[in-house]
Design a protein around this motif. Structure first.
Motif, PDB file in Angstrom:
ATOM      1  N   LYS A 292       0.855  -1.198   0.000  1.00 18.16           N
ATOM      2  CA  LYS A 292       0.000   0.000   0.000  1.00 18.16           C
ATOM      3  C   LYS A 292       0.893   1.251   0.000  1.00 18.16           C
ATOM      4  O   LYS A 292       0.638   2.198  -0.722  1.00 18.16           O
ATOM      5  N   LYS A 293       1.894   1.225   0.822  1.00 17.77           N
ATOM      6  CA  LYS A 293       2.969   2.217   0.805  1.00 17.77           C
ATOM      7  C   LYS A 293       2.483   3.667   0.807  1.00 17.77           C
ATOM      8  O   LYS A 293       2.885   4.484  -0.016  1.00 17.77           O
ATOM      9  N   ASP A 294       1.582   3.969   1.716  1.00 18.04           N
ATOM     10  CA  ASP A 294       1.181   5.347   1.952  1.00 18.04           C
ATOM     11  C   ASP A 294       2.094   5.886   3.050  1.00 18.04           C
ATOM     12  O   ASP A 294       1.936   5.551   4.224  1.00 18.04           O
ATOM     13  N   PHE A 295       3.031   6.748   2.690  1.00 11.88           N
ATOM     14  CA  PHE A 295       4.029   7.209   3.647  1.00 11.88           C
ATOM     15  C   PHE A 295       3.442   8.123   4.714  1.00 11.88           C
ATOM     16  O   PHE A 295       4.123   8.450   5.679  1.00 11.88           O
ATOM     17  N   ASN A 296       2.191   8.511   4.563  1.00 12.40           N
ATOM     18  CA  ASN A 296       1.525   9.244   5.633  1.00 12.40           C
ATOM     19  C   ASN A 296       1.082   8.317   6.762  1.00 12.40           C
ATOM     20  O   ASN A 296       0.756   8.781   7.858  1.00 12.40           O
ATOM     21  N   LYS A 297       1.050   7.016   6.493  1.00  7.67           N
ATOM     22  CA  LYS A 297       0.567   6.046   7.472  1.00  7.67           C
ATOM     23  C   LYS A 297       1.618   5.025   7.882  1.00  7.67           C
ATOM     24  O   LYS A 297       1.628   4.564   9.020  1.00  7.67           O
ATOM     25  N   ILE A 298       2.462   4.651   6.972  1.00  9.14           N
ATOM     26  CA  ILE A 298       3.313   3.478   7.156  1.00  9.14           C
ATOM     27  C   ILE A 298       4.241   3.614   8.365  1.00  9.14           C
ATOM     28  O   ILE A 298       4.821   4.666   8.606  1.00  9.14           O
ATOM     29  N   CYS A 299       4.344   2.538   9.117  1.00  8.88           N
ATOM     30  CA  CYS A 299       5.290   2.454  10.244  1.00  8.88           C
ATOM     31  C   CYS A 299       6.486   1.589   9.880  1.00  8.88           C
ATOM     32  O   CYS A 299       7.638   1.966  10.125  1.00  8.88           O
ATOM     33  N   THR A 300       6.207   0.410   9.330  1.00  6.59           N
ATOM     34  CA  THR A 300       7.274  -0.508   8.932  1.00  6.59           C
ATOM     35  C   THR A 300       6.964  -1.064   7.549  1.00  6.59           C
ATOM     36  O   THR A 300       5.802  -1.178   7.163  1.00  6.59           O
ATOM     37  N   PHE A 301       8.026  -1.431   6.835  1.00  3.84           N
ATOM     38  CA  PHE A 301       7.833  -2.048   5.515  1.00  3.84           C
ATOM     39  C   PHE A 301       8.748  -3.254   5.399  1.00  3.84           C
ATOM     40  O   PHE A 301       9.968  -3.149   5.558  1.00  3.84           O
ATOM     41  N   HIS A 302       8.149  -4.406   5.128  1.00  2.00           N
ATOM     42  CA  HIS A 302       8.805  -5.710   5.192  1.00  2.00           C
ATOM     43  C   HIS A 302       9.116  -6.218   3.782  1.00  2.00           C
ATOM     44  O   HIS A 302       8.289  -6.099   2.881  1.00  2.00           O
ATOM     45  N   GLY A 303      10.286  -6.820   3.622  1.00  2.00           N
ATOM     46  CA  GLY A 303      10.676  -7.378   2.329  1.00  2.00           C
ATOM     47  C   GLY A 303      10.026  -8.717   2.056  1.00  2.00           C
ATOM     48  O   GLY A 303      10.696  -9.677   1.639  1.00  2.00           O
ATOM     49  N   THR A 304       8.719  -8.804   2.243  1.00  2.00           N
ATOM     50  CA  THR A 304       7.980 -10.054   2.019  1.00  2.00           C
ATOM     51  C   THR A 304       7.775 -10.300   0.528  1.00  2.00           C
ATOM     52  O   THR A 304       7.784  -9.373  -0.281  1.00  2.00           O
ATOM     53  N   CYS A 305       7.561 -11.577   0.196  1.00  2.00           N
ATOM     54  CA  CYS A 305       7.268 -11.994  -1.178  1.00  2.00           C
ATOM     55  C   CYS A 305       8.395 -11.662  -2.152  1.00  2.00           C
ATOM     56  O   CYS A 305       8.182 -11.632  -3.371  1.00  2.00           O
ATOM     57  N   ILE A 306       9.584 -11.402  -1.632  1.00  2.00           N
ATOM     58  CA  ILE A 306      10.780 -11.206  -2.453  1.00  2.00           C
ATOM     59  C   ILE A 306      11.790 -12.269  -2.028  1.00  2.00           C
ATOM     60  O   ILE A 306      12.177 -12.331  -0.866  1.00  2.00           O
ATOM     61  N   ILE A 307      12.202 -13.109  -2.963  1.00  2.00           N
ATOM     62  CA  ILE A 307      13.104 -14.208  -2.654  1.00  2.00           C
ATOM     63  C   ILE A 307      14.536 -13.817  -3.018  1.00  2.00           C
ATOM     64  O   ILE A 307      14.795 -13.282  -4.095  1.00  2.00           O
ATOM     65  N   GLY A 308      15.459 -14.086  -2.109  1.00  2.00           N
ATOM     66  CA  GLY A 308      16.871 -13.818  -2.373  1.00  2.00           C
ATOM     67  C   GLY A 308      17.339 -12.546  -1.700  1.00  2.00           C
ATOM     68  O   GLY A 308      16.652 -11.524  -1.708  1.00  2.00           O
ATOM     69  N   LEU A 309      18.523 -12.632  -1.106  1.00  2.96           N
ATOM     70  CA  LEU A 309      19.065 -11.513  -0.348  1.00  2.96           C
ATOM     71  C   LEU A 309      19.278 -10.280  -1.226  1.00  2.96           C
ATOM     72  O   LEU A 309      18.902  -9.161  -0.851  1.00  2.96           O
ATOM     73  N   GLU A 310      19.881 -10.441  -2.392  1.00  6.02           N
ATOM     74  CA  GLU A 310      20.167  -9.300  -3.258  1.00  6.02           C
ATOM     75  C   GLU A 310      18.887  -8.623  -3.717  1.00  6.02           C
ATOM     76  O   GLU A 310      18.803  -7.385  -3.748  1.00  6.02           O
ATOM     77  N   ALA A 311      17.879  -9.421  -4.071  1.00  2.00           N
ATOM     78  CA  ALA A 311      16.616  -8.848  -4.526  1.00  2.00           C
ATOM     79  C   ALA A 311      15.917  -8.097  -3.398  1.00  2.00           C
ATOM     80  O   ALA A 311      15.408  -6.981  -3.593  1.00  2.00           O
ATOM     81  N   LYS A 312      15.906  -8.683  -2.214  1.00  2.00           N
ATOM     82  CA  LYS A 312      15.297  -8.009  -1.053  1.00  2.00           C
ATOM     83  C   LYS A 312      15.967  -6.663  -0.817  1.00  2.00           C
ATOM     84  O   LYS A 312      15.310  -5.633  -0.644  1.00  2.00           O
ATOM     85  N   LEU A 313      17.293  -6.704  -0.780  1.00  2.00           N
ATOM     86  CA  LEU A 313      18.049  -5.494  -0.495  1.00  2.00           C
ATOM     87  C   LEU A 313      17.799  -4.420  -1.557  1.00  2.00           C
ATOM     88  O   LEU A 313      17.633  -3.232  -1.233  1.00  2.00           O
ATOM     89  N   HIS A 314      17.750  -4.829  -2.804  1.00  2.00           N
ATOM     90  CA  HIS A 314      17.525  -3.885  -3.906  1.00  2.00           C
ATOM     91  C   HIS A 314      16.186  -3.159  -3.743  1.00  2.00           C
ATOM     92  O   HIS A 314      16.136  -1.923  -3.781  1.00  2.00           O
ATOM     93  N   TYR A 315      15.122  -3.912  -3.535  1.00  2.00           N
ATOM     94  CA  TYR A 315      13.791  -3.302  -3.469  1.00  2.00           C
ATOM     95  C   TYR A 315      13.563  -2.548  -2.158  1.00  2.00           C
ATOM     96  O   TYR A 315      12.864  -1.526  -2.138  1.00  2.00           O
TER      97      TYR A 315
END
Length: 337
Positions: A292-315
């Protein structure tokens, strides 16, 4: 009535002799403590003795665990908030390497909204010596946890044997924290912190956690998809037993991670422990599964549904940079405080 009494009369002598026999046995046992018959215990005494032995064994296990994790518990006491809450995360060498997830995780606290002070209450558990050394160079509260026979230093492929061992260690530590009288908020290190997620912790709930797909009802434990990467648990006897049950349930399933086991047994936890579960809307505890990524609301954002360390880190780096631009454009008029 008279005929019924007549039928019962033959029973009286038998009952009398049984009663006399019981008293004679008890008298003999009390006057012959060294005799062979003293080894014979009544059922009540057996239960009482077993209960005492169980309590003694449980006490010994608790003391042994406290001795084994004495340094960890000392660290917990040192960093706990005023309400006895600690924040906990785990890293291995791959996660703690320069420019990897640990750097992004710590940076998010520093650029977040009024959350830098929370770093004083964060314990980073290192799974290997290199991760521990790197942690100490970045953060004051690090703890080295060694698991005999398991190498956890390199990146672990999702659902591999070592990955499974890595994620289950957090349940073991979580239970130790709860049994020691402290609440905890566990966070995976692939979570960016922008605001304080504790503002969405319910006093009502025993356990508050994130969701990969939020249904709209925070108490819908049947349909919300649990994500145990961000979870808050209060220190209660019930929750200590729940965590023990959760960890033991691992043996009932093929080698899978703790999150899937929790999803499989959550109906048991609700039924057996009357566990009150609350899920947080992904608008506040977000991730890539339901972005959803509404920065007026968001507290934390998790690298879910992304497989692989490099891909997680990139996004996650992209999200972190988006947050920086958002706060820069907000300037003095900062929303969502």
């Amino acid at each position: 009535m008279a005929s019924e009494m007549c039928k019962l009369r033959p029973m009286f002598p038998l009952l009398l002799w049984v009663t006399i026999a019981i008293f004679m046995i008890l008298f003999y046992l009390s006057t012959n403590p060294g005799g062979k018959s003293s080894e014979i215990l009544t059922l009540g005494n057996e239960i009482h003795t077993i209960t005492i032995h169980q309590k003694v064994n449980e006490t010994r296990k608790i003391r042994a665990k406290e001795e084994e994790f004495q340094d960890f518990l000392s660290l917990v006491r040192r960093v706990a908030m005023d309400d006895n809450t600690v924040i906990l995360t785990e890293v291995n060498e791959a996660f703690a390497a320069p420019g990897s997830l640990l750097d992004a995780f710590l940076e998010s606290f520093r650029v977040g909204k009024d959350i830098q002070h929370l770093l004083n209450h964060v314990i980073i558990v290192a799974m290997d010596v290199k991760a521990f050394d790197r942690c100490k160079s970045l953060h004051p509260h690090c703890y080295l946890l060694k698991i005999p026979g398991v190498s956890l230093n390199s990146e672990k492929v999702f659902m591999s044997k070592d990955y499974i061992e890595l994620v289950w260690t957090k349940v073991k530590l979580q239970r130790l924290i709860i049994e020691s009288g402290y609440n905890f908020l566990f966070t995976d290190v692939d979570i960016m912190w922008f605001r304080n997620p504790l503002r969405y912790i319910s006093v009502y709930a025993d356990l508050t956690l994130g969701s990969d797909n939020f249904t709209g009802d925070p108490e819908d434990w049947k349909n919300n998809a649990p994500n145990t990467g961000l979870v808050y648990i209060k220190s209660t006897k019930k929750n200590a037993e729940m965590l023990k049950y959760w960890h033991q349930a691992r043996e009932r399933f093929p080698p899978i991670n703790e999150q899937l086991v929790f999803d499989y047994i959550k109906h048991e936890l609700v039924g057996m422990f009357n566990l009150r579960i609350q899920f947080v809307d992904t608008a506040y505890w977000g991730g890539f599964c339901q972005p959803k990524k509404d920065f007026n609301k968001i507290c934390t954002f998790h690298g879910t549904c992304i497989i692989g360390l490099e891909a997680k880190l990139h996004y996650l780096r992209i999200v972190l940079e988006e947050w920086k631009r958002f706060i820069a454009s907000s300037a003095s008029n900062f929303p969502g405080s």
